[in-house]
Design a protein around this motif. Structure first.
Motif, PDB file in Angstrom:
ATOM      1  N   SER A   1       0.835  -1.210   0.000  1.00 56.73           N
ATOM      2  CA  SER A   1       0.000   0.000   0.000  1.00 56.73           C
ATOM      3  C   SER A   1       0.861   1.247   0.000  1.00 56.73           C
ATOM      4  O   SER A   1       0.558   2.238  -0.683  1.00 56.73           O
ATOM      5  CB  SER A   1      -0.931  -0.006   1.220  1.00 56.73           C
ATOM      6  OG  SER A   1      -1.822  -1.085   1.163  1.00 56.73           O
TER       7      SER A   1
ATOM      8  N   ALA B   1      -9.092   4.859  -4.313  1.00 62.70           N
ATOM      9  CA  ALA B   1      -8.076   4.306  -5.216  1.00 62.70           C
ATOM     10  C   ALA B   1      -8.497   4.497  -6.664  1.00 62.70           C
ATOM     11  O   ALA B   1      -7.679   4.829  -7.529  1.00 62.70           O
ATOM     12  CB  ALA B   1      -7.864   2.824  -4.921  1.00 62.70           C
TER      13      ALA B   1
ATOM     14  N   ASN C   1       1.884   2.043  -3.295  1.00 59.04           N
ATOM     15  CA  ASN C   1       0.759   2.313  -4.190  1.00 59.04           C
ATOM     16  C   ASN C   1       0.534   1.185  -5.201  1.00 59.04           C
ATOM     17  O   ASN C   1       0.212   1.417  -6.364  1.00 59.04           O
ATOM     18  CB  ASN C   1       0.954   3.644  -4.933  1.00 59.04           C
ATOM     19  CG  ASN C   1       0.974   4.837  -4.001  1.00 59.04           C
ATOM     20  OD1 ASN C   1       0.159   4.927  -3.089  1.00 59.04           O
ATOM     21  ND2 ASN C   1       1.921   5.741  -4.212  1.00 59.04           N
TER      22      ASN C   1
END
Length: 432
Positions: free
Chosen positions: A189, A311, A192
């Motif tokens: 995370s 996202a 990304n």
């Protein structure tokens, strides 16, 4: 066809493109897909059929996301909410001894009430009346509650008769794999990586399959029957006092979670108007409340907006077309029941622990200079995991807020909505 899609979703007007919307829809799905594994695993602890809840989860996510995409034209994904499913399972069914059918009835009624509020002016009053500090405390408290559930799934937190809770054996493979999965998810995370939660979850699950710790049931098959949970709501006990507080809690968590998610995602997408308000808020709330009622009828806990939609926004999503793509992918998930059933508890726990950490971040946004605001919020957050009840945590927080404001001579700062909720929970604690 492309021109029709452009006109219907105002793609060009929103500064987006068909390609961006498709990529955004896929990105949102990958960020949310873990719920198709975690939700049925959690709800099946109540005695509900895993395969049927899996189908209900996929359908509720598809229906809710499609409604918000087509009706409100927002790039928001919806699915049974983390926190709501924990309250459903551990707070209502296992904690209070209520049947899962009655719990589904409470979810359905809370959805109908939310639907009524969504078409009335009272919706803005309710959302704006609850102090921001309590909203942040509720969000963090749900995160802490999910955290203790996650750690218990891997045997990291265990029952201890001397200290109530204690540390389990970290030498057990399930504990080590849960922590490894959590570390993978957090690291990906940070980098990304799209679908970080699913990658981490599946990675440690695969280790379990190879080593024999967990059983692999396959990748795909025709969807299981939804019949064991479809339209199984029971309304017989809804007028009992304990169930009234359950409905109130479900409603409050759903309303605040939805409002916070919508504003947060819309802010990142730069969709707020000049006054900082959310355009088409009524339509978005209507979509969310309709999805909650529909989800209960299908056989799952409260359906709500997902912050993971951010996202997709980061990938360029600006319209409901992205949500429509996400909904279509949830329908395709219906054929993945064997894979979902193969995910061991420790792998799902890794995903839960990561989501818990994300939710707990809300405490950073509080005004720490005002003790009359922070202390009730912290009581809310601390009480949820320690009482093993989201409802009791909310109740204690609201009561503390009203009492502290009164004794501090600042009762005028206490909204009427807080006094009402505090009174409801005060009667519950006094009579039950």
């Amino acid at each position: 066809m492309m021109q029709r899609l452009d006109r219907f979703f105002s793609i060009t007007a929103q500064g987006s493109s068909l390609r961006r919307e498709l990529i955004a829809g896929i990105t949102t799905f990958l960020a949310m897909a873990y719920i198709t594994v975690v939700n049925p695993a959690m709800l099946s602890e109540t005695g509900m059929d895993f395969g049927a809840v899996f189908v209900a989860t996929c359908l509720a996510a598809a229906v809710g996301t499609l409604i918000v995409g087509l009706h409100a034209n927002y790039p928001i994904g919806m699915a049974p909410g983390m926190g709501q499913n924990a309250f459903f399972t551990y707070g209502v069914v296992l904690g209070m001894g209520v049947s899962w059918q009655s719990a589904l009835g409470a979810v359905f009624v809370s959805g109908l009430i939310f639907l009524a509020l969504s078409v009335l002016p009272v919706r803005e009053w309710l959302i704006n009346a609850i102090p921001r500090s309590l909203k942040l405390g509720i969000s963090a408290g749900v995160g802490f509650f999910l955290g203790i559930i996650a750690l218990s799934k891997g045997g990291i937190v265990v029952d201890d008769p001397a200290t109530l809770v204690g540390l389990g054996s970290l030498r057990e493979p399930q504990a080590a794999l849960l922590l490894a999965g959590f570390a993978i998810i957090a690291a990906l995370s940070y980098r990304n990586v799209m679908g970080a939660v699913m990658i981490g979850l599946l990675s440690v699950a695969a280790v379990g399959w190879v080593t024999g710790i967990a059983e692999f049931h396959g990748l795909a098959s025709p969807p299981p029957s939804i019949a064991p949970v479809f339209l199984q709501m029971d309304f017989e006990h809804l007028l009992e006092w304990s169930m009234v507080t359950v409905v109130v809690t479900l409603l409050l968590v759903d309303v605040f979670d939805t409002a916070g998610t919508l504003v947060g995602v819309a802010t990142r997408a730069k969709m707020l108007d000049e006054q900082g308000r959310l355009p088409r808020l009524g339509k978005a709330l209507l979509a969310d409340s309709s999805a909650t009622a529909a989800g209960a009828a299908l056989g799952t806990s409260s359906t709500t907006s997902y912050i993971e939609s951010a996202a997709g926004v980061e990938a360029g999503g600006r319209t409901g077309l992205a949500a429509t793509v996400t909904a279509a992918l949830f329908l395709l998930c219906l054929f993945g029941a064997p894979l979902a059933q193969s995910i061991p508890a420790y792998a799902a726990g890794a995903a839960l622990l990561f989501v818990a950490c994300l939710m707990a971040r809300s405490l950073a946004d509080m005004n720490w200079d005002d003790i009359t605001e922070t202390t009730p919020a912290l009581v809310t957050a601390i009480a949820m995991p320690l009482t093993y009840s989201i409802a009791d945590g909310i109740g204690l927080g609201f009561i503390c807020y009203a009492a502290i404001k009164l004794l501090a001579g600042r009762i005028r700062e206490c909204p009427a909505a807080v006094l009402v909720v505090a009174a409801v929970f005060g009667l519950k604690f006094a009579l039950l």
